[in-house]
Design an enzyme around this catalytic site. Structure first.
Site, short mmCIF file in Angstrom:
data_model
loop_
_atom_site.label_atom_id
_atom_site.label_comp_id
_atom_site.label_asym_id
_atom_site.label_seq_id
_atom_site.Cartn_x
_atom_site.Cartn_y
_atom_site.Cartn_z
N GLY A 273 0.65 -1.56 -0.12
CA GLY A 273 0.10 0.03 -0.26
C GLY A 273 0.90 1.47 0.18
O GLY A 273 0.20 3.12 0.92
N ASP B 137 6.13 11.76 -8.37
CA ASP B 137 5.07 12.27 -6.73
C ASP B 137 6.69 12.55 -6.14
O ASP B 137 5.46 13.62 -5.67
CB ASP B 137 5.40 10.34 -5.93
CG ASP B 137 4.90 10.45 -4.78
OD1 ASP B 137 3.45 10.93 -4.71
OD2 ASP B 137 5.58 10.75 -3.57
N LYS C 68 5.54 17.16 -4.85
CA LYS C 68 5.79 17.04 -3.20
C LYS C 68 7.32 18.15 -2.99
O LYS C 68 6.89 19.68 -2.20
CB LYS C 68 6.55 15.70 -2.36
CG LYS C 68 5.11 14.93 -2.17
CD LYS C 68 6.32 13.35 -1.75
CE LYS C 68 4.36 12.55 -1.83
NZ LYS C 68 4.90 11.16 -1.42
N1 HSE Z 1 3.60 6.53 -3.52
C1 HSE Z 1 3.68 7.79 -2.51
C2 HSE Z 1 4.71 7.37 -1.91
C3 HSE Z 1 2.53 7.57 -0.91
O1 HSE Z 1 5.55 6.11 -2.22
O2 HSE Z 1 5.96 7.40 -0.60
C4 HSE Z 1 2.96 8.85 -0.11
O3 HSE Z 1 3.03 10.17 -1.01
#
Ligand code: HSE
Length: 400
Positions: free
Chosen positions: A182, A196, A200
């Site tokens: 997850g 991602d 951020k």
């Molecule tokens: N997919 C993201 C990670 C989830 O692996 O950090 C948290 O933002």
């Protein structure tokens, strides 16, 4: 009693419900009143779920209920999350989200709307999973000019690189494992291609400069080109390969990028392994600080979302100020940053020296038919020029 709606009953949304349920007493005490999940919006039904009776499929049902004072969004993606967020805020509801794609794109706009309506738009879980970094930047490190903010911002890739280095596991197997746990995004391309982490670092940079940073302007490299051979060299050099999102104050602006780095043990980020994230902050008065913790996964992320809901309940009659103005800040070209580069090539020693001058050659057990070296300090323009002149490059990873 505060009644809330949770949008999306996937990993994070169900985590929010679980955190509120498991820690009900302590949350009630800290919020000052009980928080009840009145609705859960999802396309699916969950007939076996204890919250089955709260599932709704139409957002209008939530919008039209005057009892709902907080909308929690955990669906991910920009749309329909943005439409739902605007509707909630314009109707005078507080809004909390874990959605970095939404906040990186529309954060400034939603914050301005929330200020206008005297409600709150909080997004503490959008960066660093369960690590408190957004609130410290907004509320604690306010006396400093932030000169550097750099971090391991993606749990999936950090988990993968730790496992690949420690266990020699395959990229695809490790990715599957991270997805099952997850950690990964619905489309893991966002993790492994660095998108991602890019969103951020865009959010963090916007918060430290108080202006809009467009994530599309941030130079982004992922980890898909990192190979088992690179890990052999990293081991020989006593280094670890980590995907970093970084921003450096450069003149009146910032220079930001996402890329894999080879770190040695003098870096505070060297010891950050597995799914953990860490954000290193250098302030002009504070000096150095680091925030470390669980960066992805259901409950750590849900814990940060619920912490925002508690903050909202504590400030339900006021807007918590947040400096993130919609005016865009133009970033400085990432190639202005200086650093050293680890390079693997099939070029001959004379060609290496001609292009890069003096370099430090590196050897790794069992690797033949190529030369690896670390360059001297150079900026990105000089690197590009030298790399083009030499040619035959197999790999290049920045060294920190
Ligand atoms: N997919 C993201 C990670 C989830 O692996 O950090 C948290 O933002």
């Amino acid at each position: 009693m505060v009644k809330i709606a949770v949008l999306g009953y996937g990993t994070i949304g169900s985590g929010v419900v679980e955190v509120l349920e498991k820690n009900r007493d302590v949350i009630t005490r800290r919020a000052g009143e009980e928080i009840e999940v009145k609705y859960i919006l999802d396309l699916r039904d969950f007939p076996e779920d204890p919250y089955a009776d709260r599932i709704v499929h139409d957002y209008e049902e939530i919008c039209q209920d005057p009892e709902i004072s907080v909308v929690v969004e955990a669906m991910g993606g920009v749309e329909p999350a943005f439409t739902f967020a605007k509707k909630a805020i314009l109707a005078g509801r507080h809004f909390a989200t874990s959605n970095k794609a939404l906040i990186a794109k529309h954060g400034a706009e939603l914050i301005a709307m929330a200020q206008e309506k005297s409600v709150n738009c909080l997004f503490g879980a959008s960066v660093g999973g369960g690590i408190p970094i957004i609130r410290p930047l907004n509320c604690c490190l306010t006396a400093d000019v932030i000169e550097e903010i750099s971090g391991i911002l993606n749990g999936t890739t950090n988990y993968m690189m730790t496992k690949m280095a420690d266990e020699g596991s395959d990229f695809d197997d490790v990715l599957k494992d991270a997805q099952q746990k997850g950690f990964a995004e619905a489309d893991p391309t966002a993790d492994i291609e660095g998108h991602d982490a890019c969103r951020k670092i865009a959010i963090l940079t916007s918060l430290v400069c108080g202006r809009q940073i467009d994530f599309e302007d941030i130079h982004t490299e992922g980890i898909t080109k990192i190979t088992a051979t690179d890990f052999k060299y990293a081991k020989a050099m006593g280094r670890r390969i980590r995907l970093l999102g970084s921003s450096y104050k450069t003149g009146d602006s910032y220079c930001a990028m996402v890329a894999p780095y080879m770190l040695d043990d003098s870096s505070p980020l060297y010891g950050v392994n597995g799914v953990f994230n860490a954000v290193f902050v250098r302030g002009n008065m504070l000096g150095d600080a680091m925030f470390y913790g669980s960066g992805a996964g259901k409950l750590p992320t849900a814990s940060a979302v619920v912490a925002d809901v508690i903050d909202i309940v504590r400030h339900k009659d006021e807007h918590i100020p947040l400096e993130w103005r919609p005016e865009k800040l133009e970033l400085v070209d990432y190639r202005q940053l200086t650093g050293r580069y680890f390079v693997r090539t099939t070029a001959q020693p004379a060609a290496i020296e001609k292009a890069f001058g003096m370099v430090t050659v590196v050897e790794a057990e069992g690797v033949t038919g190529e030369t690896a070296f670390v360059t001297g300090e150079m900026d990105g323009y000089a690197y590009e020029q030298a790399a083009e002149q030499m040619g035959d490059i197999l790999q290049c990873i920045r060294v920190k």
